[in-house]
Structure formats: structure tokens, C-alpha cells
Design a protein around this motif. Structure first.
Motif, PDB file in Angstrom:
ATOM      1  N   ARG A  54      -9.053   8.795   8.174  1.00 17.83           N
ATOM      2  CA  ARG A  54      -9.368   9.943   7.390  1.00 17.83           C
ATOM      3  C   ARG A  54     -10.148  10.973   8.319  1.00 17.83           C
ATOM      4  O   ARG A  54      -9.660  12.606   8.163  1.00 17.83           O
ATOM      5  N   GLU A  55     -11.737  10.837   8.567  1.00 19.34           N
ATOM      6  CA  GLU A  55     -11.765  11.787   8.920  1.00 19.34           C
ATOM      7  C   GLU A  55     -11.804  12.548   9.888  1.00 19.34           C
ATOM      8  O   GLU A  55     -11.894  13.829  10.309  1.00 19.34           O
ATOM      9  N   ILE A  56     -11.181  12.130  11.113  1.00 22.70           N
ATOM     10  CA  ILE A  56     -10.617  12.001  12.072  1.00 22.70           C
ATOM     11  C   ILE A  56      -9.450  13.179  12.003  1.00 22.70           C
ATOM     12  O   ILE A  56      -9.469  14.187  12.765  1.00 22.70           O
ATOM     13  N   ALA A  57      -8.791  12.886  10.928  1.00 23.44           N
ATOM     14  CA  ALA A  57      -7.395  13.902  10.868  1.00 23.44           C
ATOM     15  C   ALA A  57      -7.836  14.738   9.351  1.00 23.44           C
ATOM     16  O   ALA A  57      -6.975  15.856   9.300  1.00 23.44           O
ATOM     17  N   GLY A  58      -9.476  15.078   9.478  1.00 26.27           N
ATOM     18  CA  GLY A  58      -9.340  16.215   8.893  1.00 26.27           C
ATOM     19  C   GLY A  58      -9.691  16.691   7.158  1.00 26.27           C
ATOM     20  O   GLY A  58      -9.938  16.932   6.574  1.00 26.27           O
ATOM     21  N   GLY A  59      -9.891  14.951   6.907  1.00 27.71           N
ATOM     22  CA  GLY A  59      -9.388  14.593   5.550  1.00 27.71           C
ATOM     23  C   GLY A  59     -11.110  13.746   5.334  1.00 27.71           C
ATOM     24  O   GLY A  59     -10.482  12.551   5.459  1.00 27.71           O
TER      25      GLY A  59
ATOM     26  N   GLN B 153      -2.897   8.268   8.542  1.00 32.58           N
ATOM     27  CA  GLN B 153      -2.208   8.759   8.154  1.00 32.58           C
ATOM     28  C   GLN B 153      -1.275  10.179   7.043  1.00 32.58           C
ATOM     29  O   GLN B 153      -1.005  11.402   7.090  1.00 32.58           O
ATOM     30  N   LYS B 154      -1.628   9.635   6.200  1.00 36.00           N
ATOM     31  CA  LYS B 154      -1.113   9.863   5.353  1.00 36.00           C
ATOM     32  C   LYS B 154      -1.823   9.970   3.933  1.00 36.00           C
ATOM     33  O   LYS B 154      -1.967   9.173   3.882  1.00 36.00           O
ATOM     34  N   THR B 155      -2.034  11.250   3.280  1.00 39.07           N
ATOM     35  CA  THR B 155      -2.962  10.617   1.715  1.00 39.07           C
ATOM     36  C   THR B 155      -1.624  11.809   0.716  1.00 39.07           C
ATOM     37  O   THR B 155      -1.405  12.424   0.402  1.00 39.07           O
ATOM     38  N   ILE B 156      -1.772  11.421  -0.318  1.00 38.81           N
ATOM     39  CA  ILE B 156      -1.039  12.112  -1.541  1.00 38.81           C
ATOM     40  C   ILE B 156      -2.426  12.669  -1.923  1.00 38.81           C
ATOM     41  O   ILE B 156      -2.515  14.072  -2.907  1.00 38.81           O
ATOM     42  N   PHE B 157      -3.761  12.251  -1.877  1.00 43.78           N
ATOM     43  CA  PHE B 157      -4.626  13.291  -3.149  1.00 43.78           C
ATOM     44  C   PHE B 157      -5.236  14.689  -1.496  1.00 43.78           C
ATOM     45  O   PHE B 157      -4.982  14.638  -0.733  1.00 43.78           O
ATOM     46  N   SER B 158      -5.668  15.559  -2.823  1.00 42.87           N
ATOM     47  CA  SER B 158      -6.396  16.664  -2.386  1.00 42.87           C
ATOM     48  C   SER B 158      -7.624  16.601  -0.941  1.00 42.87           C
ATOM     49  O   SER B 158      -8.552  15.267  -0.947  1.00 42.87           O
ATOM     50  N   PRO B 159      -7.577  17.641   0.184  1.00 39.84           N
ATOM     51  CA  PRO B 159      -8.704  17.180   0.505  1.00 39.84           C
ATOM     52  C   PRO B 159     -10.193  17.298  -0.400  1.00 39.84           C
ATOM     53  O   PRO B 159     -11.136  16.495   0.606  1.00 39.84           O
ATOM     54  N   GLU B 160     -10.218  17.490  -1.304  1.00 36.53           N
ATOM     55  CA  GLU B 160     -11.691  17.861  -2.118  1.00 36.53           C
ATOM     56  C   GLU B 160     -11.930  16.562  -2.853  1.00 36.53           C
ATOM     57  O   GLU B 160     -12.720  16.246  -3.152  1.00 36.53           O
ATOM     58  N   SER B 161     -10.607  15.533  -3.191  1.00 35.82           N
ATOM     59  CA  SER B 161     -10.440  14.648  -3.744  1.00 35.82           C
ATOM     60  C   SER B 161     -12.087  13.680  -3.086  1.00 35.82           C
ATOM     61  O   SER B 161     -11.835  13.463  -2.316  1.00 35.82           O
TER      62      SER B 161
ATOM     63  N   ALA C 298      -4.269  -3.076  12.365  1.00 30.57           N
ATOM     64  CA  ALA C 298      -5.480  -2.338  12.729  1.00 30.57           C
ATOM     65  C   ALA C 298      -4.387  -0.596  12.855  1.00 30.57           C
ATOM     66  O   ALA C 298      -4.046   0.075  12.271  1.00 30.57           O
ATOM     67  N   ASN C 299      -3.309  -1.264  13.312  1.00 28.36           N
ATOM     68  CA  ASN C 299      -2.244  -0.165  13.515  1.00 28.36           C
ATOM     69  C   ASN C 299      -1.405   0.029  11.738  1.00 28.36           C
ATOM     70  O   ASN C 299      -1.701   0.916  11.762  1.00 28.36           O
ATOM     71  N   ASP C 300      -1.759  -1.144  10.920  1.00 28.65           N
ATOM     72  CA  ASP C 300      -1.048  -0.785   9.197  1.00 28.65           C
ATOM     73  C   ASP C 300      -2.564   0.313   8.563  1.00 28.65           C
ATOM     74  O   ASP C 300      -1.720   1.179   8.051  1.00 28.65           O
ATOM     75  N   ILE C 301      -3.613   0.107   9.103  1.00 26.13           N
ATOM     76  CA  ILE C 301      -4.445   0.895   8.449  1.00 26.13           C
ATOM     77  C   ILE C 301      -4.444   2.676   9.209  1.00 26.13           C
ATOM     78  O   ILE C 301      -3.859   3.826   8.710  1.00 26.13           O
ATOM     79  N   ARG C 302      -3.946   2.339  10.476  1.00 24.49           N
ATOM     80  CA  ARG C 302      -3.595   3.458  11.402  1.00 24.49           C
ATOM     81  C   ARG C 302      -2.496   4.481  10.119  1.00 24.49           C
ATOM     82  O   ARG C 302      -2.315   5.675  10.143  1.00 24.49           O
ATOM     83  N   ARG C 303      -2.095   3.468  10.052  1.00 27.10           N
ATOM     84  CA  ARG C 303      -0.647   4.426  10.023  1.00 27.10           C
ATOM     85  C   ARG C 303      -0.555   4.382   7.364  1.00 27.10           C
ATOM     86  O   ARG C 303      -0.544   5.917   7.584  1.00 27.10           O
ATOM     87  N   LEU C 304      -1.681   3.833   7.760  1.00 30.69           N
ATOM     88  CA  LEU C 304      -1.924   4.758   6.414  1.00 30.69           C
ATOM     89  C   LEU C 304      -2.673   5.497   6.514  1.00 30.69           C
ATOM     90  O   LEU C 304      -2.510   6.650   5.023  1.00 30.69           O
TER      91      LEU C 304
ATOM     92  N   ALA D 220       0.561  -1.156   0.065  1.00 34.25           N
ATOM     93  CA  ALA D 220      -0.705  -0.079   0.378  1.00 34.25           C
ATOM     94  C   ALA D 220       1.011   1.024  -0.061  1.00 34.25           C
ATOM     95  O   ALA D 220       0.374   2.767  -0.946  1.00 34.25           O
ATOM     96  N   LEU D 221       1.572   1.273   0.842  1.00 36.60           N
ATOM     97  CA  LEU D 221       2.868   2.706   0.797  1.00 36.60           C
ATOM     98  C   LEU D 221       4.005   2.326  -0.750  1.00 36.60           C
ATOM     99  O   LEU D 221       3.467   3.459  -1.229  1.00 36.60           O
ATOM    100  N   ALA D 222       3.915   1.693  -1.488  1.00 35.18           N
ATOM    101  CA  ALA D 222       4.525   1.564  -2.196  1.00 35.18           C
ATOM    102  C   ALA D 222       3.913   2.273  -3.346  1.00 35.18           C
ATOM    103  O   ALA D 222       4.656   2.625  -4.618  1.00 35.18           O
ATOM    104  N   HIS D 223       2.487   1.217  -3.398  1.00 36.20           N
ATOM    105  CA  HIS D 223       1.329   1.893  -4.269  1.00 36.20           C
ATOM    106  C   HIS D 223       1.406   3.926  -4.429  1.00 36.20           C
ATOM    107  O   HIS D 223       1.433   4.498  -5.177  1.00 36.20           O
ATOM    108  N   GLN D 224       1.217   3.677  -3.092  1.00 36.29           N
ATOM    109  CA  GLN D 224       1.500   5.254  -2.592  1.00 36.29           C
ATOM    110  C   GLN D 224       2.719   6.492  -3.139  1.00 36.29           C
ATOM    111  O   GLN D 224       1.985   7.416  -4.451  1.00 36.29           O
ATOM    112  N   ASP D 225       3.386   5.554  -3.129  1.00 37.19           N
ATOM    113  CA  ASP D 225       4.965   6.767  -3.402  1.00 37.19           C
ATOM    114  C   ASP D 225       4.449   6.327  -5.046  1.00 37.19           C
ATOM    115  O   ASP D 225       5.389   7.694  -5.728  1.00 37.19           O
ATOM    116  N   LYS D 226       4.513   5.802  -5.477  1.00 39.38           N
ATOM    117  CA  LYS D 226       4.458   5.288  -7.271  1.00 39.38           C
ATOM    118  C   LYS D 226       3.220   6.178  -8.109  1.00 39.38           C
ATOM    119  O   LYS D 226       3.999   6.544  -8.924  1.00 39.38           O
ATOM    120  N   LEU D 227       2.380   6.300  -6.675  1.00 39.60           N
ATOM    121  CA  LEU D 227       1.777   6.728  -7.615  1.00 39.60           C
ATOM    122  C   LEU D 227       1.885   8.774  -7.408  1.00 39.60           C
ATOM    123  O   LEU D 227       1.554   9.594  -8.576  1.00 39.60           O
TER     124      LEU D 227
END
Length: 126
Positions: free
Chosen positions: A98-103, A68-76, A60-66, A27-34
Motif C-alpha cells: 500500500r505504501e508503494i501504491a501511495g497509500g 491494489q484497491k482501497t475503500i479508505f481515504s489516504p488520510e485514514s 502473496a498474489n492475493d495480498i498484492r491484489r488486495l 476479503a474482497l466481499a468485506h470491502q464491497d459490503k463495507l
């Protein structure tokens, strides 16, 4: 790698596909490549098709880690499409974190056409 994507610039849409087994590293590699793809625009929306995933090596900890970071804008808009209850639950967990993080702008679906309609309705009004 058990992930792939295509970018539809005309519809301002990224269609990502997950295959199994899906891991945090995948999942992290996919985000980075994209993010490094010259055709990618953070304002694009995304369909994340996980309907072929029946084995997932994410906790659950992996989902939390994912979440924490997004490459998409808040409007996406980002639609996660699933076919199993386990992946549905993990998708909902990601959506809530993601909603809790403001996204916002993330929903989990079981039907591809319904997800696509929801994502593209944002693009039509933009």
C-alpha cells in the motif's frame, strides 16, 4: 462469511474482525459490503482484528491484489492486529504494498490497545 464489522460513527472508526479460514473472496466481499454501507465514510479509520485467524488461505498474489484497491481515504489510519507470525508477515506485506501504491497510514500490531491508541490519535488531531 468469516468477516464482520461495526461502524463507530462517533469515533469515526470501522472495527473489522476476521475469522478463519480467511480467503481472498472473503476479503474482497468485506470491502464491497463495507463500501456499500450507508454509515461508512472513506475518511474513517479502521481496526482490522485478525487475532482469531490461525488459518489463512491468502498467498502473496492475493495480498498484492488486495493492496491494489482501497475503500479508505489516504488520510485514514488502518491498524491490522495479529497474533501469529504468518498473519503478521502478510500484514506487513500488505502495509508495504500500500505504501508503494501511495497509500500510507497502515501499521501492523500485536496489541489491540496499542493499535486503538494509534488509530484514535489521528482522529483526535483531525
Amino acid at each position: 462469511m468469516p468477516t464482520a464489522y461495526e461502524i463507530d460513527k462517533q469515533r469515526r472508526l470501522v472495527i473489522s474482525t476476521g475469522l478463519e479460514p480467511l480467503t481472498l473472496a472473503d476479503a474482497l466481499a468485506h470491502q464491497d459490503k463495507l463500501a456499500r454501507d450507508a454509515d461508512f465514510d472513506p475518511s474513517f479509520s479502521q481496526i482490522l482484528d485478525l487475532t482469531r485467524v490461525t488459518m489463512i488461505n491468502l498467498g502473496a498474489n492475493d495480498i498484492r491484489r488486495l493492496a491494489q484497491k482501497t475503500i479508505f481515504s489516504p488520510e485514514s489510519r488502518r491498524a491490522i492486529i495479529v497474533s501469529s507470525d504468518l498473519v503478521y508477515g502478510l500484514g506487513r506485506m500488505y502495509e508495504i504494498l500500500r505504501e508503494i501504491a501511495g497509500g500510507g497510514g497502515i501499521r501492523v500490531f500485536r496489541d489491540f490497545d496499542e493499535a486503538l491508541d494509534w488509530v484514535l490519535s489521528k482522529n483526535l488531531t483531525a
